[in-house]
Design an enzyme around this catalytic site. Sequence first.
Site, PDB file in Angstrom:
ATOM      1  N   LEU A   6      45.090  89.878  22.688  1.00 53.62           N
ATOM      2  CA  LEU A   6      44.491  88.659  22.144  1.00 53.62           C
ATOM      3  C   LEU A   6      45.271  88.137  20.941  1.00 53.62           C
ATOM      4  O   LEU A   6      44.704  87.685  19.951  1.00 53.62           O
ATOM      5  CB  LEU A   6      43.020  88.937  21.784  1.00 53.62           C
ATOM      6  CG  LEU A   6      42.175  89.479  22.947  1.00 53.62           C
ATOM      7  CD1 LEU A   6      40.779  89.860  22.472  1.00 53.62           C
ATOM      8  CD2 LEU A   6      42.093  88.450  24.074  1.00 53.62           C
TER       9      LEU A   6
ATOM     10  N   ARG B 181      48.354  85.467  19.487  1.00 52.09           N
ATOM     11  CA  ARG B 181      48.406  83.996  19.499  1.00 52.09           C
ATOM     12  C   ARG B 181      48.237  83.432  20.903  1.00 52.09           C
ATOM     13  O   ARG B 181      47.518  82.472  21.110  1.00 52.09           O
ATOM     14  CB  ARG B 181      49.760  83.536  18.959  1.00 52.09           C
ATOM     15  CG  ARG B 181      49.731  83.053  17.539  1.00 52.09           C
ATOM     16  CD  ARG B 181      51.050  82.393  17.174  1.00 52.09           C
ATOM     17  NE  ARG B 181      52.178  83.284  17.430  1.00 52.09           N
ATOM     18  CZ  ARG B 181      52.823  83.968  16.477  1.00 52.09           C
ATOM     19  NH1 ARG B 181      52.464  83.865  15.218  1.00 52.09           N
ATOM     20  NH2 ARG B 181      53.824  84.743  16.785  1.00 52.09           N
ATOM     21  N   MET B 182      48.917  84.032  21.865  1.00 53.22           N
ATOM     22  CA  MET B 182      48.874  83.484  23.218  1.00 53.22           C
ATOM     23  C   MET B 182      47.580  83.875  23.930  1.00 53.22           C
ATOM     24  O   MET B 182      46.862  83.027  24.444  1.00 53.22           O
ATOM     25  CB  MET B 182      50.085  83.971  24.018  1.00 53.22           C
ATOM     26  CG  MET B 182      51.430  83.463  23.515  1.00 53.22           C
ATOM     27  SD  MET B 182      51.698  81.681  23.739  1.00 53.22           S
ATOM     28  CE  MET B 182      51.959  81.604  25.530  1.00 53.22           C
TER      29      MET B 182
ATOM     30  N   ASN C 108      56.579  87.949  29.020  1.00 57.08           N
ATOM     31  CA  ASN C 108      57.958  87.587  29.321  1.00 57.08           C
ATOM     32  C   ASN C 108      58.712  88.740  29.963  1.00 57.08           C
ATOM     33  O   ASN C 108      59.803  89.110  29.545  1.00 57.08           O
ATOM     34  CB  ASN C 108      58.664  87.156  28.031  1.00 57.08           C
ATOM     35  CG  ASN C 108      58.374  85.708  27.690  1.00 57.08           C
ATOM     36  OD1 ASN C 108      58.100  84.908  28.573  1.00 57.08           O
ATOM     37  ND2 ASN C 108      58.449  85.368  26.414  1.00 57.08           N
TER      38      ASN C 108
ATOM     39  N   SER D 299      54.679  78.727  29.029  1.00 54.40           N
ATOM     40  CA  SER D 299      55.287  78.032  27.894  1.00 54.40           C
ATOM     41  C   SER D 299      54.257  77.131  27.236  1.00 54.40           C
ATOM     42  O   SER D 299      53.414  76.550  27.905  1.00 54.40           O
ATOM     43  CB  SER D 299      56.497  77.204  28.349  1.00 54.40           C
ATOM     44  OG  SER D 299      57.105  76.591  27.245  1.00 54.40           O
TER      45      SER D 299
ATOM     46  N   LYS E 230      60.908  81.129  34.291  1.00 51.26           N
ATOM     47  CA  LYS E 230      60.625  81.100  32.848  1.00 51.26           C
ATOM     48  C   LYS E 230      61.818  81.635  32.043  1.00 51.26           C
ATOM     49  O   LYS E 230      62.131  81.149  30.956  1.00 51.26           O
ATOM     50  CB  LYS E 230      59.389  81.953  32.553  1.00 51.26           C
ATOM     51  CG  LYS E 230      59.036  82.090  31.064  1.00 51.26           C
ATOM     52  CD  LYS E 230      58.757  80.748  30.441  1.00 51.26           C
ATOM     53  CE  LYS E 230      58.171  80.812  29.050  1.00 51.26           C
ATOM     54  NZ  LYS E 230      58.385  81.963  28.243  1.00 51.26           N
TER      55      LYS E 230
ATOM     56  N   ASN F 218      63.847  79.606  29.180  1.00 51.52           N
ATOM     57  CA  ASN F 218      64.139  80.021  27.805  1.00 51.52           C
ATOM     58  C   ASN F 218      65.636  79.975  27.516  1.00 51.52           C
ATOM     59  O   ASN F 218      66.052  79.629  26.410  1.00 51.52           O
ATOM     60  CB  ASN F 218      63.601  81.427  27.533  1.00 51.52           C
ATOM     61  CG  ASN F 218      62.111  81.421  27.296  1.00 51.52           C
ATOM     62  OD1 ASN F 218      61.399  80.567  27.833  1.00 51.52           O
ATOM     63  ND2 ASN F 218      61.625  82.354  26.494  1.00 51.52           N
TER      64      ASN F 218
ATOM     65  N   GLU G 115      66.299  76.522  26.707  1.00 50.60           N
ATOM     66  CA  GLU G 115      65.739  76.270  25.368  1.00 50.60           C
ATOM     67  C   GLU G 115      66.739  76.681  24.283  1.00 50.60           C
ATOM     68  O   GLU G 115      66.962  75.948  23.325  1.00 50.60           O
ATOM     69  CB  GLU G 115      64.438  77.071  25.229  1.00 50.60           C
ATOM     70  CG  GLU G 115      63.748  76.943  23.882  1.00 50.60           C
ATOM     71  CD  GLU G 115      62.628  77.984  23.732  1.00 50.60           C
ATOM     72  OE1 GLU G 115      62.292  78.660  24.732  1.00 50.60           O
ATOM     73  OE2 GLU G 115      62.117  78.140  22.612  1.00 50.60           O
ATOM     74  N   TYR G 116      67.339  77.848  24.452  1.00 53.09           N
ATOM     75  CA  TYR G 116      68.349  78.296  23.474  1.00 53.09           C
ATOM     76  C   TYR G 116      69.482  77.272  23.381  1.00 53.09           C
ATOM     77  O   TYR G 116      69.971  76.958  22.305  1.00 53.09           O
ATOM     78  CB  TYR G 116      68.980  79.625  23.901  1.00 53.09           C
ATOM     79  CG  TYR G 116      68.183  80.859  23.626  1.00 53.09           C
ATOM     80  CD1 TYR G 116      66.802  80.858  23.654  1.00 53.09           C
ATOM     81  CD2 TYR G 116      68.822  82.067  23.348  1.00 53.09           C
ATOM     82  CE1 TYR G 116      66.083  82.013  23.424  1.00 53.09           C
ATOM     83  CE2 TYR G 116      68.109  83.224  23.116  1.00 53.09           C
ATOM     84  CZ  TYR G 116      66.732  83.198  23.161  1.00 53.09           C
ATOM     85  OH  TYR G 116      66.032  84.339  22.940  1.00 53.09           O
TER      86      TYR G 116
END
Lengths: 340, 340, 340, 340
Positions: B8, B10-11, B96, B122, B190, B194, B197-198
Amino acid sequence: MQIGIIGLGRMGGNISVRLSRHDHKVVVYDRDAGVVSKIADSAHGTPSNGLKDLVGKLDAPRTVWVMLPAGKITEDTIGELSTILEKGDTIIDGGNTFYKDDIRRAKELSEKGINYIDVGTSGGVHGLDRGYCMMIGGSKETVDRLDPIFAALAPGKGEIEETKGREKFDPRAEQGYLHCGPAGSGHFVKMVHNGIEYGMMQAYAEGFDIMRNKNSGDLPEDQRFDLNMADIAEVWRRGSVVSSWLLDLCANALAQNITLSNYTGEVADSGEGRWTIEAAIEEAVPAPVLTSSLFARFRSRSGNNYGEKLLSAMRFQFGGHVEQHDVEHKHGAGVSEVKG
Amino acid sequence: MQIGIIGLGRMGGNISVRLSRHDHKVVVYDRDAGVVSKIADSAHGTPSNGLKDLVGKLDAPRTVWVMLPAGKITEDTIGELSTILEKGDTIIDGGNTFYKDDIRRAKELSEKGINYIDVGTSGGVHGLDRGYCMMIGGSKETVDRLDPIFAALAPGKGEIEETKGREKFDPRAEQGYLHCGPAGSGHFVKMVHNGIEYGMMQAYAEGFDIMRNKNSGDLPEDQRFDLNMADIAEVWRRGSVVSSWLLDLCANALAQNITLSNYTGEVADSGEGRWTIEAAIEEAVPAPVLTSSLFARFRSRSGNNYGEKLLSAMRFQFGGHVEQHDVEHKHGAGVSEVKG
Amino acid sequence: MQIGIIGLGRMGGNISVRLSRHDHKVVVYDRDAGVVSKIADSAHGTPSNGLKDLVGKLDAPRTVWVMLPAGKITEDTIGELSTILEKGDTIIDGGNTFYKDDIRRAKELSEKGINYIDVGTSGGVHGLDRGYCMMIGGSKETVDRLDPIFAALAPGKGEIEETKGREKFDPRAEQGYLHCGPAGSGHFVKMVHNGIEYGMMQAYAEGFDIMRNKNSGDLPEDQRFDLNMADIAEVWRRGSVVSSWLLDLCANALAQNITLSNYTGEVADSGEGRWTIEAAIEEAVPAPVLTSSLFARFRSRSGNNYGEKLLSAMRFQFGGHVEQHDVEHKHGAGVSEVKG
Amino acid sequence: MQIGIIGLGRMGGNISVRLSRHDHKVVVYDRDAGVVSKIADSAHGTPSNGLKDLVGKLDAPRTVWVMLPAGKITEDTIGELSTILEKGDTIIDGGNTFYKDDIRRAKELSEKGINYIDVGTSGGVHGLDRGYCMMIGGSKETVDRLDPIFAALAPGKGEIEETKGREKFDPRAEQGYLHCGPAGSGHFVKMVHNGIEYGMMQAYAEGFDIMRNKNSGDLPEDQRFDLNMADIAEVWRRGSVVSSWLLDLCANALAQNITLSNYTGEVADSGEGRWTIEAAIEEAVPAPVLTSSLFARFRSRSGNNYGEKLLSAMRFQFGGHVEQHDVEHKHGAGVSEVKG
């Protein structure tokens, strides 16, 4: 306001029309007379048949927006304008000129009392409706005076979420235009903008390439997927951190033709991508991503080059390896040889 | 539907709350009991004090969403769950995880009749309100059965402009979730996400670095500007081709502290950036931008490394050059030496 | 032959001495009078106290070798010489001048009837004994006339194994000097030479860095070795395909101090590395290795830069990640977070 | 000493011959019986017709050198040998095996009392006469016992200049072989060696490509040279800092065919280049040059890829640009367009 527009291609034509929609008066010129009458019509503007004619149809102090390909044609046009315009008039270069040329021109023109403004303009074919993002260089006085022109061309605030804490910053940025600083600074910022664009595009290109190859028959069957590139681009538009306008464009292209077989993949580059690297080098700033993106475009336009042949040659000289036209190579990590 | 949520942070916490807002019933667990009661409260859900307790509070066929850091803790949790759950139950790994681990796990669990679903998620801290973009791997049957869960977590169509020509594609992509294929494919997509994203982040980083250095006192005065990074980020959000969610984040950060002095610049990386490069190498796909982005993060976390000292050493051995702690170096292209 | 040498640093001083060993007569000048008398002594040459004095001590047609740092001081010296020398005289620039400056100068000097020769000179502190590798640009007539000078400075054939099939090529290349073409071509080839040097150096640097980190306590014990860098460099000198002069230098440095703790690792770069990239960009030739090598040097001289801080900032804005000064980061692939 | 050699290709065959020249006794095997009799003849050795036969012809404690392509065939051969050999015997893998496989094998074989040695072997087709540079992993006791084998294969000190200050280091390195550490370390060092080789090769490739394009008719005439690549490679062999064995190979290739038209430029890669990058990523060591070199090889073997087509697609979607098969592109920095 009244403004002359020189160069009525995709960008200049649409700019004329958008300005007219905001009640500005345009006098338009292009070396193609057919285009002149078409745009004059769409923009409810005044056609002209040459630089002199265009200038003659403007009231002092005049403003002329040059929207031509960067390089000789822009340089020549501004040179000719500088002999026709008068003290207090203004030339805007809305193209993709090298910022050091702007600095030089601004200095030269200021000796004649002519103002020079460089405007980096982003928005592509969508700018007519969405508005153009503008990065502006030149004297504060002139930029402020021409504010109604920039405000009309810019997208405006729209429904884009506000950035917090911007009270202390320039409110024009939220409208989609910005006075970046003196002459050259507008094109400098636009240049870096395009450098970043190359990097973002290449990031997507590599990512989709990796996913596409995961579908490939070259991989062992149990390592293979059957990913749908169009759906992936679409889902990423929805709440993912890689969502962007460029991704929207990917999604469009992939929905139309998921194999992209209608594109050559020989990717052109413009001066701005190159100048960005030169600026990085001048400043001793590492820019590996922007540079790799530029080099990927270079390589996309050639066949096997001399350097690659030299690699083959060294391999042959050293180990007797003969390179072959061989698709097996692609995924075969050379298990058939003992080398080194 | 009813679902158990393990982890439980942040995500996982926000996912629990978002599901409850869409009238799903959550049973929640975290090793931190305080967090359990807090989230159970916010999500109008049922607290539990362990995996067994959580499973016991779910009706068959059960669904358990594991939202833990990738690696040992996720592996151990799924291992333990596999001994508690029954045939027909489903484990979702929303973290991930490396996609090859998914493939292995799905195979192992299928022998017990337990379904395994991998979900690349995401959305970050914004997902609670905006919804999460989800890339899903696993059997069609299970993914279809759990559709209400995914539909609740996804952003939905919202006001994002439609991509043309999508009639023939999966409509779920427009809602922000996608069944990518069999087990592992969700995390594979995913992972590449990412990686991209980098690359995008690094493109912005380099561009802003080049602009920031253009303000630098190290440059000759007539080559220097005084660019405002916060305004530039803001103006690019408005109609420019580099607009993106990541740019929105840049604009936020820069409006708060234009010098970024509150950040160290020692940039962490997660497994996904690394695995993306390994996937590229496995497929023999060049990925210079994604790789450069990863390497920039590596280098950001070390001081001068052994390799760099070896460069200094070779220069000294060859030309007698002594490297100095010398800011003049930065822009001085070595005019004080004859070398090579 | 008789020749004037201006600039008696490491390179100019040794060149003077090497010329005298081959019975050439040198007239020498440096702004440091102490150096002038020292080198005049070592080279059995004639000291001079200024450009005019030096020129006055040479017989027509005169030859003056300028061996100064590239840039303003070389430019100024050649400018002054051009007002002192006479028709038929020759200026040689042996430094690391940008080749486009050579092209310009040659044109300007030819209007006065003065010959201009650019010589890229490699050999470093070892050149005195080993001889210098020279890449020469300028008119064939002048280069041929000065052949005895170049032959004296060059290493000569020595015991280096002959390349097969060279009968049809220029025999001077085997002596270690080459007339590359017209003015500028010598420095162009030297420029690319230095670009390649950067790439080779960086290849070794990365390789040794990877090996050094394999000894690291950060790795799990069973993945760790205890490799001896000095022995590895040495063994590679013996029959391995990566043997080279640069590797000899690595072996020397590592035998002296295997930790390299006597070097800062803040690596300078000279103009030639930068110009090589600019040449590649002008020609649209991809040069990822040469560029990466230059960027590694840039980064080696700064702390965490603005771009890296922007990366941290985006990560914080997106996922609430706070970057830490944390050595655990180094090998920890972010297992403590669910992000993206 | 007596030794069995399995695999009589370019490397294994020459190794057999070189060992026999130093009075070692070889028992040889290859699946090609013709090769067996040929090499048995050249090496004054004993032919064998299978692994059992070969092992039967050796006296205990036996030593078997496996010189096969890395991968399945080596794995299978060693597996079979492990069932034939006895406690106290030794298997040497002289191929390019992944070092983690060595670690695993050594552990497995040690349970049977069989010694395992991994030898990275560099020298290519030239090794027969020049000797092989060897990087050796395994137990000290076994490596010391087999010293006569390694000493025979190594180049020996020869006339290569001594590195100063090596008194305190392992003298075998100067002979051209090195005990690097436990099992796997030999192939690890060889792996990095090959990674460096890729980087050096690519540095030359890029440099020569830049020079070759300087001769190109695509450049304006006054920016063009007529450089001779064969002469340049030759002159750099003589006293320049980029001299190396690889450069010798370039000089050979260019003297034979200066256009390199006999090479395809589709460059294969072996596992070691790839594993080097994976090692760098595991250690969080930036390796941009080694990675760029690998990616250049990947790209050399494909036509325009999906990623490049996506770049074209984005350009079209954004600005209406249609990419063309157009050599003008090559040096034209897009002056015909206003974009961004």
